[in-house]
Design an enzyme around this catalytic site. Structure first.
Site, PDB file in Angstrom:
ATOM      1  N   SER A  22       0.400  -4.067  -2.596  1.00 58.70           N
ATOM      2  CA  SER A  22       0.726  -3.664  -1.640  1.00 58.70           C
ATOM      3  C   SER A  22      -0.504  -2.423  -1.014  1.00 58.70           C
ATOM      4  O   SER A  22      -1.047  -2.815   0.056  1.00 58.70           O
ATOM      5  CB  SER A  22       2.103  -2.710  -1.113  1.00 58.70           C
ATOM      6  OG  SER A  22       3.057  -3.627  -1.495  1.00 58.70           O
ATOM      7  N   ASP A 312      12.571  -4.695  -4.494  1.00 63.14           N
ATOM      8  CA  ASP A 312      11.937  -5.412  -5.061  1.00 63.14           C
ATOM      9  C   ASP A 312      12.358  -5.548  -6.594  1.00 63.14           C
ATOM     10  O   ASP A 312      11.823  -6.450  -7.575  1.00 63.14           O
ATOM     11  CB  ASP A 312      10.549  -5.471  -5.139  1.00 63.14           C
ATOM     12  CG  ASP A 312       9.724  -6.271  -3.833  1.00 63.14           C
ATOM     13  OD1 ASP A 312      10.181  -6.683  -3.195  1.00 63.14           O
ATOM     14  OD2 ASP A 312       8.817  -5.501  -3.142  1.00 63.14           O
TER      15      ASP A 312
END
Length: 425
Positions: A22, A312
């Site tokens: 990310s 996640d």
């Protein structure tokens, strides 16, 4: 491709991971958007981040390497080139959604496409706020491809996120960087905060909600980035260590962003022996070392408000739940159905292969009972997190358990099996 697994007895040693996926995406975005030269150390090796880099190359950004650093010659706010072909985002939801926020501010047309999995993921959630900002976007049934046209001058908005989505939030904030007046994004639920940290955006609080402000005065400047190790990649090795006998593993220089470490807090509450040490900061992002030791885990009640923080890691947390004392249940995670696979369905179908008692709900699932079949063949469903979670499970049960479609691990961690071998005691 199918991979067979033998039972792993213990794991010992040290690991470090390529940069957090990310944060790596955003470092490429903000370096490419800035006018001048930026440097990135420890960039993610994932296919998703490669998709982001390739698209910015199509937009005219120049990339080069010096030793292990990625050097980026940013184009500035109005310097991007019109793409000659479709912009292929591969499997990366982050790439397509963040790019949408950037491309609506450009003076050229572009079309975003992706692979079969990404083409099924919902895009209306990002189309809606960008259209409110006067962005011109066309799609078919709110899925890819997305075609973005130059249009009217963008306008600032105050937008309350209807779902907990850091990608949608980031798309709106990136669009807001092209507008003089403040755009405000209101969060009712905590989501990953890498964008606002890295851009140093101002944050307000109102009625226990977080409000992030964006405008052209926060447009990124060239800088140097060090990307901490990917904490989501570390989760699989943390659970493998906890559930293996006589095991201890030290993970160095990994991201400790509090919006990403909820799974660690859950594991600690499950009686996991996890110690965090040597905390430092880079680009406002905390990182440090994690020491993990074998533990006897006990399942706990997982509260709804932490779900966006652990979304996640739910696949690997479910593996921990299989071996922990008591039954495992998680709810309020319907967002899992819109990931690279329908992860609720993927997890439940695989766990049923073991003979466990599995109940699938619209927004979650529960697990109980004992493993009756220790030689299962699991399916990755083309989903990297499912592939890695059930590889860990296969290593723990052994008996020639296998995972079908294992090659998709490269989407986030192409060195996954190499790292497993490096700590196999």
């Amino acid at each position: 491709m199918k991979k067979l697994f033998s039972k792993i007895k213990s794991v010992k040693g040290e690991l470090s991971f390529a940069g957090d996926k990310s944060i790596s995406h955003r470092a490429i975005f903000f370096s490419s958007m800035s006018k001048g030269k930026s440097r990135i150390q420890n960039l993610s090796l994932s296919e998703d981040v490669k998709s982001t880099k390739k698209i910015f190359e199509q937009l005219g950004v120049k990339f080069s390497y010096h030793n292990s650093e990625l050097i980026i010659e940013g184009k500035g706010k109005t310097g991007f080139n019109a793409p000659k072909n479709f912009l292929d985002c591969g499997n990366s939801g982050t790439t397509v959604r963040l790019l949408s926020g950037l491309l609506i501010a450009q003076n050229f047309s572009s079309t975003l496409i992706g692979d079969e999995s990404l083409s099924k993921r919902p895009m209306q959630r990002v189309i809606e706020p960008l259209q409110l900002m006067c962005g011109k976007i066309e799609s078919t049934n709110s899925n890819l491809p997305l075609t973005i046209f130059p249009g009217n001058k963008l306008k600032n908005i105050e937008y309350t996120l209807p779902v907990a989505s850091a990608q949608v939030k980031s798309a709106v904030l990136i669009a807001g960087l092209h507008i003089q007046d403040d755009t405000k994004v209101i969060e009712k639920f905590i989501t990953r905060d890498h964008t606002e940290r890295m851009l140093e955006l101002p944050i307000e609080n109102r009625d226990n909600h977080k409000i992030i402000l964006s405008s052209e005065k926060y447009y990124p400047e060239p800088k140097d980035y060090f990307i901490p190790g990917d904490v989501s990649s570390s989760a699989f090795f943390i659970v493998l260590t906890l559930l293996s006998e006589n095991s201890v593993v030290l993970i160095r220089d990994v991201s400790l962003n509090p919006t990403r470490t909820g799974f660690i807090e859950i594991l600690k509450h499950m009686n996991a022996k996890i110690l965090i040490d040597n905390v430092r900061y880079s680009s406002n992002e905390p990182y440090g070392d994690i020491l993990v030791k074998s533990s006897d885990l006990k399942n706990i009640v997982i509260e709804n408000d932490i779900i966006p923080n652990i979304i996640d890691e739910i696949p690997i947390l479910s593996v921990a739940g299989v071996f922990a004392e008591g039954s495992f249940e998680i709810r309020n995670c319907k967002e899992l159905r819109y990931k690279e696979s329908d992860r609720i369905k993927s997890i439940c179908e695989n766990l049923k292969m073991l003979g466990l008692e599995v109940q699938e709900y619209d927004d979650g699932f529960s697990i109980d009972g004992e493993i009756k079949n220790a030689s299962a063949t699991f399916n990755s469903f083309g989903d990297h997190r499912i592939a890695m979670a059930f590889s860990v499970l296969a290593m723990l049960v052994g008996n020639n358990s296998s995972v079908e479609g294992i090659e998709c691990v490269s989407i986030s961690n192409p060195k996954f099996f190499e790292q497993v071998e490096s700590i196999n005691g």
